[in-house]
Design a protein around this motif. Sequence first.
Motif, PDB file in Angstrom:
ATOM      1  N   UNK A 139       0.832  -1.207   0.000  1.00 28.24           N
ATOM      2  CA  UNK A 139       0.000   0.000   0.000  1.00 28.24           C
ATOM      3  C   UNK A 139       0.865   1.256   0.000  1.00 28.24           C
ATOM      4  N   UNK A 140       1.945   1.245   0.784  1.00 33.92           N
ATOM      5  CA  UNK A 140       2.854   2.398   0.778  1.00 33.92           C
ATOM      6  C   UNK A 140       3.382   2.647  -0.633  1.00 33.92           C
ATOM      7  N   UNK A 141       3.763   1.574  -1.297  1.00 36.72           N
ATOM      8  CA  UNK A 141       4.326   1.731  -2.651  1.00 36.72           C
ATOM      9  C   UNK A 141       3.287   2.315  -3.598  1.00 36.72           C
ATOM     10  N   UNK A 142       2.026   1.919  -3.434  1.00 32.93           N
ATOM     11  CA  UNK A 142       0.974   2.413  -4.325  1.00 32.93           C
ATOM     12  C   UNK A 142       0.718   3.902  -4.143  1.00 32.93           C
ATOM     13  N   UNK A 143       1.125   4.455  -2.988  1.00 33.18           N
ATOM     14  CA  UNK A 143       0.947   5.896  -2.742  1.00 33.18           C
ATOM     15  C   UNK A 143       1.955   6.742  -3.510  1.00 33.18           C
ATOM     16  N   UNK A 144       3.002   6.120  -4.030  1.00 33.24           N
ATOM     17  CA  UNK A 144       4.071   6.878  -4.677  1.00 33.24           C
ATOM     18  C   UNK A 144       5.341   6.916  -3.845  1.00 33.24           C
ATOM     19  N   UNK A 145       5.321   6.317  -2.648  1.00 34.42           N
ATOM     20  CA  UNK A 145       6.573   6.178  -1.889  1.00 34.42           C
ATOM     21  C   UNK A 145       7.457   5.216  -2.674  1.00 34.42           C
ATOM     22  N   UNK A 146       8.630   5.671  -3.084  1.00 32.53           N
ATOM     23  CA  UNK A 146       9.430   4.878  -4.023  1.00 32.53           C
ATOM     24  C   UNK A 146      10.802   4.482  -3.486  1.00 32.53           C
ATOM     25  N   UNK A 147      11.033   4.720  -2.188  1.00 37.63           N
ATOM     26  CA  UNK A 147      12.315   4.333  -1.600  1.00 37.63           C
ATOM     27  C   UNK A 147      12.092   4.015  -0.122  1.00 37.63           C
ATOM     28  N   UNK A 148      12.714   2.958   0.359  1.00 31.50           N
ATOM     29  CA  UNK A 148      12.678   2.601   1.770  1.00 31.50           C
ATOM     30  C   UNK A 148      14.075   2.714   2.365  1.00 31.50           C
ATOM     31  N   UNK A 149      14.128   3.055   3.649  1.00 29.61           N
ATOM     32  CA  UNK A 149      15.371   3.001   4.416  1.00 29.61           C
ATOM     33  C   UNK A 149      15.102   2.103   5.615  1.00 29.61           C
ATOM     34  N   UNK A 150      15.700   0.918   5.609  1.00 25.28           N
ATOM     35  CA  UNK A 150      15.380  -0.111   6.593  1.00 25.28           C
ATOM     36  C   UNK A 150      16.457  -0.140   7.676  1.00 25.28           C
ATOM     37  N   UNK A 151      16.042   0.055   8.928  1.00 28.86           N
ATOM     38  CA  UNK A 151      16.977   0.142  10.051  1.00 28.86           C
ATOM     39  C   UNK A 151      17.357  -1.238  10.566  1.00 28.86           C
ATOM     40  N   UNK A 152      18.383  -1.827   9.971  1.00 27.29           N
ATOM     41  CA  UNK A 152      18.823  -3.174  10.344  1.00 27.29           C
ATOM     42  C   UNK A 152      19.791  -3.121  11.519  1.00 27.29           C
ATOM     43  N   UNK A 153      20.852  -2.338  11.401  1.00 26.64           N
ATOM     44  CA  UNK A 153      21.921  -2.127  12.394  1.00 26.64           C
ATOM     45  C   UNK A 153      22.842  -3.328  12.535  1.00 26.64           C
ATOM     46  N   UNK A 154      22.308  -4.535  12.612  1.00 30.16           N
ATOM     47  CA  UNK A 154      23.121  -5.760  12.633  1.00 30.16           C
ATOM     48  C   UNK A 154      22.207  -6.935  12.307  1.00 30.16           C
ATOM     49  N   UNK A 155      22.810  -8.051  11.896  1.00 25.67           N
ATOM     50  CA  UNK A 155      22.052  -9.283  11.660  1.00 25.67           C
ATOM     51  C   UNK A 155      22.311 -10.321  12.750  1.00 25.67           C
ATOM     52  N   UNK A 156      23.117  -9.977  13.753  1.00 26.70           N
ATOM     53  CA  UNK A 156      23.560 -10.949  14.748  1.00 26.70           C
ATOM     54  C   UNK A 156      22.798 -10.760  16.061  1.00 26.70           C
ATOM     55  N   UNK A 157      22.335 -11.877  16.605  1.00 20.13           N
ATOM     56  CA  UNK A 157      21.433 -11.837  17.762  1.00 20.13           C
ATOM     57  C   UNK A 157      22.029 -11.093  18.955  1.00 20.13           C
ATOM     58  N   UNK A 158      23.284 -11.386  19.286  1.00 21.40           N
ATOM     59  CA  UNK A 158      23.892 -10.756  20.458  1.00 21.40           C
ATOM     60  C   UNK A 158      24.035  -9.249  20.263  1.00 21.40           C
ATOM     61  N   UNK A 159      24.389  -8.839  19.047  1.00 19.62           N
ATOM     62  CA  UNK A 159      24.566  -7.411  18.778  1.00 19.62           C
ATOM     63  C   UNK A 159      23.216  -6.692  18.798  1.00 19.62           C
ATOM     64  N   UNK A 160      22.196  -7.322  18.224  1.00 19.53           N
ATOM     65  CA  UNK A 160      20.861  -6.713  18.232  1.00 19.53           C
ATOM     66  C   UNK A 160      20.326  -6.574  19.651  1.00 19.53           C
ATOM     67  N   UNK A 161      20.585  -7.569  20.478  1.00 19.05           N
ATOM     68  CA  UNK A 161      20.144  -7.497  21.874  1.00 19.05           C
ATOM     69  C   UNK A 161      20.853  -6.357  22.599  1.00 19.05           C
ATOM     70  N   UNK A 162      22.156  -6.205  22.350  1.00 17.41           N
ATOM     71  CA  UNK A 162      22.915  -5.125  22.998  1.00 17.41           C
ATOM     72  C   UNK A 162      22.409  -3.760  22.565  1.00 17.41           C
ATOM     73  N   UNK A 163      21.918  -3.673  21.326  1.00 13.87           N
ATOM     74  CA  UNK A 163      21.418  -2.397  20.805  1.00 13.87           C
ATOM     75  C   UNK A 163      19.952  -2.157  21.156  1.00 13.87           C
ATOM     76  N   UNK A 164      19.310  -3.130  21.782  1.00 10.41           N
ATOM     77  CA  UNK A 164      17.913  -2.951  22.160  1.00 10.41           C
ATOM     78  C   UNK A 164      16.943  -3.031  21.000  1.00 10.41           C
TER      79      UNK A 164
END
Length: 406
Positions: A139-164
């Motif tokens: 639905x967002x794409x259908x509105x004309x939003x044409x770019x996403x910025x996805x906040x990943x920060x890390x893919x590793x469980x321990x690092x993600x936990x440390x970052x909250x």
Amino acid sequence: MNAAEGSGLPAGRKGNTLVLSASGKNPLGSLPPLAAYIHIPWCIRKCPYCDFNSHTAGSVLPEADYVAALLADLQADLQHVQGRRLGSVFFGGGTPSLFSAGALERILDGLERQVGFADAVEITLEANPGTFEQARFRDYRSLGINRLSIGVQSFQAAKLAALGRIHDGGEAVRAAGMARAAGFENFNLDLMHGLPGQTLDDALSDLHTAIAQQPTHLSWYQLTLEPNTVFWSQPPILPEDDTLWDIQEAGQKLLAEHGYRQYETSAYSQPGRQARHNLNYWTFGDFLGLGAGAHAKLSTPDGRIVRTWKVRQPKDYLNPAKPFQAGEKRLEALDLPFEFLMNALRLTAGVPAILFSQRTGLPLQQLAEHRQAAEARGLLESDPQRLIATPRGQLFLNDLLQLFLP
């Protein structure tokens, strides 16, 4: 303009007065390009490293009231548009993807109706993996939003936990796939390095996983401890400087090998996929700032350049008895060299030297003495046609910029 009958502003809302010179002449020659930043201040949970204006969302978001306030805020700022169309729109936060497609549609309709979009406008939405829903993002794409910025920060469980963070590595990978399936062929992944306990192998593993998702853009930057955050008052143990240096060198080499060109201090993209909204910041363009705590940089037809900021607390932003704007600072001539170069020298290719005069209204000669000092120290290239940091200047950008302080 004050709130009044027929002004389009609710009672108690105060606009800002724009004073033209008697001649109406613009010393800048022409006004810079214009963008819009829209701040959505709520998150599911506040991260311990985050110093942005974000607040933990309650069970129900005041979505309709906030959209109404944003549109009234836009109405108050229309005087700054001066006939320009928006080259880019950026929904930041917080987590803007907590808002429904209907809410974002009303905001975009207001922007298009009141200001207008340039051809091929770039419209970016920040999103976090824990908030991804396939139907909503389609639905967002259908509105004309044409770019996403996805906040990943890390893919590793321990690092993600440390970052909250609220997501895990699998959700982050799935989010990239869902973005593409929803029609977003242009998207950024936000990734941090220098995380608590992170080794060189950890950092490169994160980069390999990110590259495998084939984003068009990567924001890859080092974690820093900022005031007014949990990490500032309770600092984690971060990697040693030698490890940070090894991560930086090896990571940049890996990104280059996979076709991601570094074009700014912490931004890497595939060819032709630089973030146009951020390029507008770095080339000292103008931008409206709408929403709680949003900042703006605006040029006026009589040659003034001002920075403005809105009230930070959502409850104040939603209070009709309070003005949207919390403050304004005019950039004086002595401030402009530093303000301009603080942005422009982040770009690895620099900017044409003439852009300094076009954006500030000041003669290029005003930089001459400081340029000579920077060139003598090997921090600035000796190129009369461009303002560009040397590789050493990129590494010691703060030292370079100090030379241009008033």
